[in-house]
Design a protein around this motif. Structure first.
Motif, short mmCIF file in Angstrom:
data_model
loop_
_atom_site.label_atom_id
_atom_site.label_comp_id
_atom_site.label_asym_id
_atom_site.label_seq_id
_atom_site.Cartn_x
_atom_site.Cartn_y
_atom_site.Cartn_z
N ALA A 68 0.84 -1.21 0.00
CA ALA A 68 0.00 0.00 0.00
C ALA A 68 0.86 1.25 0.00
O ALA A 68 0.55 2.23 -0.69
N VAL A 69 1.95 1.24 0.75
CA VAL A 69 2.86 2.39 0.80
C VAL A 69 3.51 2.60 -0.57
O VAL A 69 3.68 3.74 -1.02
N PHE A 72 0.92 4.18 -2.80
CA PHE A 72 0.71 5.55 -2.35
C PHE A 72 1.86 6.45 -2.77
O PHE A 72 1.66 7.60 -3.20
N ALA A 75 1.64 7.50 -6.37
CA ALA A 75 0.69 8.60 -6.55
C ALA A 75 1.26 9.91 -6.03
O ALA A 75 1.08 10.97 -6.65
N LEU A 76 1.96 9.85 -4.91
CA LEU A 76 2.52 11.06 -4.31
C LEU A 76 3.59 11.67 -5.20
O LEU A 76 3.64 12.90 -5.38
N ILE A 123 -6.09 0.75 -7.94
CA ILE A 123 -5.26 0.79 -6.73
C ILE A 123 -5.29 -0.54 -5.99
O ILE A 123 -4.25 -1.05 -5.54
#
Length: 252
Positions: A68-69, A72, A75-76, A123
């Protein structure tokens, strides 16, 4: 293929801080000349997200949280640039309206049902794919995770070639779509192949081949529906390319 063009490209398609002086003198209309740097920018994004995965997975965070990180972080590092394109594209294309209305819907900043579903499934499946890949040793998986963004960005360079911009006005995609030379596509694919083989060997190259074929099919589908491409459709194609690459690795 100057370093200034690399910094301009990174500044445009990521949220990675780049000093203005590094890209000074590069005109926006000339950005299409920087497409050969797309795989390199993808490698930087993949390495950044991969390091986040590594930090979590090697400190007891567990495979699901690390996955998940990683997603994420992707996306970041891009500001959700391509995810936004995926959502807008799905809202428009699956609305079953006229071409003109589809393009209007894609410009609407509000998130619709199809866009929301696309984000959720994209996702979710990315996270599940990374979790499924958690068996290899950390360095091997890190290398695989770096390659996803490389392949995704190579695929959109391929999608830009010999295409037309679907809108009548100007837009961010217009500076690229239809302005990419065949030589640039070839150089981009060679750089991509070199990076992928160097990092992952035959396994990564096979998955990259599957991903690029899928991206080409998606590009053809969207081009037929919209009579051309937009910046949003490039973002959607990139996201699907990353996802297909990860899913292909699960089976190879």
């Amino acid at each position: 293929m100057t370093l200034k063009m690399l910094w301009a490209t990174m500044q445009f398609i990521t949220r990675i801080p780049v000093p203005e002086a590094w890209s000074r003198g590069v005109e926006f209309k000339d950005y299409s000349r920087g497409v050969v740097w797309f795989p390199v920018v993808g490698a930087v994004i993949g390495a950044g997200a991969g390091l986040c995965w590594l930090a979590v997975s090697q400190t007891g965070g567990g495979a699901p949280l690390a996955a998940a990180v990683y997603v994420f972080a992707l996306a970041l590092l891009t500001g959700g640039f391509h995810l936004d394109g995926l959502a807008d594209t799905c809202d428009g294309v699956f609305s079953a309206r006229t071409r003109e209305r589809m393009l209007e819907i894609m410009r609407d900043s509000r998130l619709g049902t199809y866009g929301g579903l696309a984000l959720v499934f994209c996702i979710t499946f990315k996270i599940l794919a990374v979790v499924s890949l958690a068996a290899p040793a950390a360095p091997a998986l890190f290398a695989l995770l770096v390659c996803g963004p490389i392949v995704g960005r190579a695929g959109i360079v391929m999608a830009m070639y010999r295409e037309r911009y679907a809108r009548d006005g100007t837009g961010m995609g217009n500076v690229y779509i239809g302005h990419v030379a065949g030589r640039d596509v070839l150089v981009t694919l060679l750089i991509t192949a070199g990076l992928v083989i160097g990092l992952t060997g035959a396994r990564g190259l096979l998955a990259a081949g599957v991903s690029l074929c899928a991206m080409y099919a998606i590009k053809r589908f969207l081009s037929r529906r919209l009579k051309g491409l937009t910046g949003d459709t490039l973002g959607a194609t990139e996201e699907m390319g990353e996802l297909v690459f990860l899913l292909a690795l699960v089976w190879f």
